[in-house]
Design a protein around this motif. Sequence first.
Motif, PDB file in Angstrom:
ATOM      1  N   ALA A  59       0.710  -1.185  -0.224  1.00  0.00           N
ATOM      2  CA  ALA A  59      -0.073   0.107  -0.065  1.00  0.00           C
ATOM      3  C   ALA A  59       0.919   1.221   0.087  1.00  0.00           C
ATOM      4  CB  ALA A  59      -0.972  -0.199   1.073  1.00  0.00           C
ATOM      5  N   ARG A  60       1.931   1.375   0.771  1.00  0.00           N
ATOM      6  CA  ARG A  60       2.906   2.497   0.659  1.00  0.00           C
ATOM      7  C   ARG A  60       3.493   2.547  -0.479  1.00  0.00           C
ATOM      8  NH1 ARG A  60       4.635   0.124   5.662  1.00  0.00           N
ATOM      9  NH2 ARG A  60       6.416  -0.691   4.536  1.00  0.00           N
ATOM     10  N   ASP A  61       3.671   1.638  -1.524  1.00  0.00           N
ATOM     11  CA  ASP A  61       4.439   1.665  -2.751  1.00  0.00           C
ATOM     12  C   ASP A  61       3.394   1.990  -3.649  1.00  0.00           C
ATOM     13  OD1 ASP A  61       6.594   1.522  -1.387  1.00  0.00           O
ATOM     14  OD2 ASP A  61       7.005  -0.740  -2.160  1.00  0.00           O
ATOM     15  N   GLY A  62       1.819   1.812  -3.422  1.00  0.00           N
ATOM     16  CA  GLY A  62       1.007   1.949  -4.496  1.00  0.00           C
ATOM     17  C   GLY A  62      -0.238   2.653  -4.155  1.00  0.00           C
ATOM     18  N   MET A  63      -1.467   2.348  -4.365  1.00  0.00           N
ATOM     19  CA  MET A  63      -2.745   3.023  -4.285  1.00  0.00           C
ATOM     20  C   MET A  63      -3.634   1.936  -3.440  1.00  0.00           C
ATOM     21  SD  MET A  63      -5.325   4.543  -6.519  1.00  0.00           S
ATOM     22  CE  MET A  63      -4.445   6.123  -7.233  1.00  0.00           C
ATOM     23  N   ARG A  64      -4.281   2.718  -2.587  1.00  0.00           N
ATOM     24  CA  ARG A  64      -5.154   1.770  -1.817  1.00  0.00           C
ATOM     25  C   ARG A  64      -6.490   2.259  -1.744  1.00  0.00           C
ATOM     26  NH1 ARG A  64      -6.757   2.415   3.860  1.00  0.00           N
ATOM     27  NH2 ARG A  64      -5.690   4.104   4.004  1.00  0.00           N
ATOM     28  N   PHE A  65      -7.495   1.418  -2.266  1.00  0.00           N
ATOM     29  CA  PHE A  65      -9.012   1.726  -2.362  1.00  0.00           C
ATOM     30  C   PHE A  65      -9.404   1.380  -1.013  1.00  0.00           C
ATOM     31  CE2 PHE A  65      -7.117   1.290  -6.527  1.00  0.00           C
ATOM     32  CZ  PHE A  65      -7.976   1.945  -7.447  1.00  0.00           C
ATOM     33  N   THR A  66     -10.392   2.267  -0.695  1.00  0.00           N
ATOM     34  CA  THR A  66     -10.932   1.973   0.593  1.00  0.00           C
ATOM     35  C   THR A  66     -12.379   1.808   0.271  1.00  0.00           C
ATOM     36  OG1 THR A  66     -11.576   4.354   0.632  1.00  0.00           O
ATOM     37  CG2 THR A  66      -9.730   3.885   1.652  1.00  0.00           C
ATOM     38  N   VAL A 365     -13.662  -5.149   0.460  1.00  0.00           N
ATOM     39  CA  VAL A 365     -12.439  -5.865   0.639  1.00  0.00           C
ATOM     40  C   VAL A 365     -11.217  -4.949   0.525  1.00  0.00           C
ATOM     41  CG1 VAL A 365     -13.466  -8.251   0.110  1.00  0.00           C
ATOM     42  CG2 VAL A 365     -12.399  -6.666  -1.654  1.00  0.00           C
ATOM     43  N   PRO A 366      -9.984  -5.515   0.971  1.00  0.00           N
ATOM     44  CA  PRO A 366      -8.746  -4.561   0.533  1.00  0.00           C
ATOM     45  C   PRO A 366      -8.535  -4.771  -0.777  1.00  0.00           C
ATOM     46  CG  PRO A 366      -8.344  -6.317   2.534  1.00  0.00           C
ATOM     47  CD  PRO A 366      -9.824  -6.639   1.546  1.00  0.00           C
ATOM     48  N   PHE A 367      -8.104  -3.699  -1.489  1.00  0.00           N
ATOM     49  CA  PHE A 367      -7.821  -3.717  -2.986  1.00  0.00           C
ATOM     50  C   PHE A 367      -6.439  -2.711  -3.041  1.00  0.00           C
ATOM     51  CE2 PHE A 367      -7.933  -3.128  -7.265  1.00  0.00           C
ATOM     52  CZ  PHE A 367      -8.756  -4.112  -7.845  1.00  0.00           C
ATOM     53  N   ILE A 368      -5.593  -3.336  -3.484  1.00  0.00           N
ATOM     54  CA  ILE A 368      -4.358  -2.445  -3.333  1.00  0.00           C
ATOM     55  C   ILE A 368      -3.466  -2.531  -4.863  1.00  0.00           C
ATOM     56  CG2 ILE A 368      -2.012  -1.750  -2.458  1.00  0.00           C
ATOM     57  CD1 ILE A 368      -3.195  -2.951   0.061  1.00  0.00           C
ATOM     58  N   VAL A 369      -3.181  -1.376  -5.670  1.00  0.00           N
ATOM     59  CA  VAL A 369      -2.564  -1.552  -6.910  1.00  0.00           C
ATOM     60  C   VAL A 369      -1.232  -0.901  -6.823  1.00  0.00           C
ATOM     61  CG1 VAL A 369      -2.757  -0.941  -9.382  1.00  0.00           C
ATOM     62  CG2 VAL A 369      -4.880  -1.727  -7.986  1.00  0.00           C
ATOM     63  N   ARG A 370      -0.188  -1.530  -7.220  1.00  0.00           N
ATOM     64  CA  ARG A 370       1.208  -1.183  -7.240  1.00  0.00           C
ATOM     65  C   ARG A 370       1.751  -1.238  -8.762  1.00  0.00           C
ATOM     66  NH1 ARG A 370       6.368  -3.787  -4.356  1.00  0.00           N
ATOM     67  NH2 ARG A 370       6.275  -5.084  -6.658  1.00  0.00           N
ATOM     68  N   TRP A 371       1.934  -0.047  -9.408  1.00  0.00           N
ATOM     69  CA  TRP A 371       2.560   0.016 -10.727  1.00  0.00           C
ATOM     70  C   TRP A 371       3.439   1.123 -10.865  1.00  0.00           C
ATOM     71  CZ3 TRP A 371      -1.222   0.400 -15.562  1.00  0.00           C
ATOM     72  CH2 TRP A 371      -0.534   0.040 -16.677  1.00  0.00           C
TER      73      TRP A 371
END
Length: 801
Positions: A59-66, A365-371
Amino acid sequence: MLRLLSAAVVVAAAAGPAAAQPRKPNVVVILADDLGYGDVSCYNPDRGRIPTPHIDSLARDGMRFTDAHSSSGVCSPTRYSLLTGRYHWRTRLQAGIVGVWGAPLIAPDRLTVAGLARQHGYHTACVGKWHLGWDWPITADQKKHFQGLGGKAGGGGKAVEATTPEMVAAWKDVFARNIPGGPTTRGFAEYFGTCVPNWPPYCFIENDRTVGVPSRLLPAAQLVRNRASLQGPALPDWKLEDVLPALADRACDVIARGAKAKQPFLLYLPLTAPHTPIAIAREWQGRSAIGHPYADFVMQTDAVIGRVLDALRTNGVADDTLVIFTSDNGCAAYIGVPQLEAAGHFPSGPLRGYKADAWEGGHRVPFIVRWPGVVRPGTTCSQTICSVDIMATLAEALGATLPPTAGEDSVSLMSLLRGGDRPIHEAVVHHSSSGVFAVRSGKMKLIFGPGSGAPDGTRPHLYDLTADLSERRDLATEQPDEVRRITALMEKMVADGRSTPGAAQKNDLPVAIIRQPKTDAPPKTDAPPKTDAPPKTDAPPKTDAPAPPRDLIYREASDDKLKLHVFDPPDLMAGDGRTAVVFFFGGGWNAWNPSQFDSFARHFAAKGCVAICADYRVASKHKTTPADAVRDAKAAIRYVRAHARELGVDPKRIVAAGGSAGGHLAACTTIVPGFTDGRDEEAAADGLVLFNPVLDLLSLKRGDDLKVISPQQHVRRGLPPTIVFHGTADTTVPFAQVTAFEKAMAAAGNVCEVAAFDGRGHGFFNSPEFRKTLKSDDYEECLRRMTAFLERHRFLPARTP
């Protein structure tokens, strides 16, 4: 050099000048299993006590969807939607999950995420839990060696470990063959994993073959303490603790091979954890501060994700890889949520509900994207999204246009990933395990019912999630225009066969947004139908009258869909382990009145039971015989036991009840052998409650050969506790039948209680709500004695201690 997609992407990400020939990103999709919204530290800093450092670092390296969601509160539906970009309820799977040894859910010609990537030159791999069905090469004669082998959660009966030569021969034949219909036929070039880790077969599957031939039954010790759920064929040395580490090893191997190859790769990693079996590797046992096995397993799951992220780094492809992490649904309450919450950890965080629910805790649910180079590190997004959106996101990332027959419900996340903050969905559809629809549009959420999230039946419930995230204030009566607006959106999505712009498509089966209570008027019988007139003043208390039931189809026979009318207790959750009471109506196997026991069902639902009134075939409508009704009754008990977990039922505490002919059928489910249509699943109930039942059919002097379905002629040792309510003045079914039955049961060493009602005739037990000519005295006394019987034999309290 970063594998960026295009000059436009580079500019949007402020990543520097575009490459002359941009390369496609690798893609890794990690799907946790039953990981709750509040099980991840960065999502639940105030009410979570399980450390998840590797997911947090992602999450720190990408985007965290709430405000991200799975399409369903349970497993198989979410997997279908994620891989196809299409809502699962457009298929045959409109409730529940793909069953053990089930057929493929994804149609062979449907484009999947893997198929799309493969069209664009990717190597595609699936490692982990499939749970979308296979075309198992099991013949009709072999089925008995694969199903109903004992254990719990639908296995039926006590777990055993002894095999027979016939069992082993059937397993050897099937597991020596290719298994069609799996991942390698749905877009993946390679597969390694377990179809469902808590179900048979207990072995790994590689591509389309089992790794080894299972030759023994899983030991009974593996069916306790949230480990395996069904007994079945297993490898002799199979260890549940080895599953998750093996998946991590193979995922890292796929990454290492992909980094060396000249083509990009897509890895779909559907983990088996922290879903049951909660089989924790030795080094993670007892590691959590709160001393709970589930917490240990979440920490081990986080460590596996850490290994995958490390593999991307050590192989030099982390900056070239799009990583998506999410979960298939919320945390399963049956793993010990009360103990977790008592220790200060709330797996759903601030949300209401858990796995299987239409409440937010079932599917947010948790949903995290790192790109790297596209997604700005350390960002959050509050827009509503769904895992169904992965298909369209990949398509846009690859510069592809989806055909009209693919990704019908998928919307690309690319605008959000690039920093935009405008809604991408007009509406997102959620679904509970029992088939309850919920539609999110803007800040409003409409739950259609019946079932979890709408305990009073088909009346819609409306919530403002901006002001009321815990879904406590129902606004449906205050804002009827919103109810109509969202209902119209849902109706359009169903009618169009899609929720995105494009040519209309067809759903695989008709889709009913609201399943109405049964309203067909029953034929005239000796038991008059219910009326809308208010009950008399001496009727049972109104506290016995909660919501209308929800309907489940348990069998199709004689061109009819036979239903269970299920009355849920208000606080029911999947996996609760409640007592189930299944009622069968009377009418001489000829009439049609499944509402006869509605008042009984409401009473025991109010006491915490899952109470069910079962349809079955009758002569007046279906031209059938009593033997056909016996088959239906057994099928009803089998269905409840096979679907115990999603119904919230303890499969070892199912009570069959009924009156007159229905009392006969209830008795037959357990006493009369056979009549299972070749099915080996256990149809016997664990307790019997019989109201003026027909027990000796030889006395009827009919032309049918009724001895084979006559309970009196099949009494034997080992039958469950039974109580018979009967009027001494009954001329339809003489009291002498009860006396003879009681003696036979006692002689066989069984418990059989008789509640004799002096001077009463046939049908005395019915409620005034059903038969207006009756007073409530006898009905209320039947309720009192039935309750006492269930308490004596530990069916009440309804929830398993």
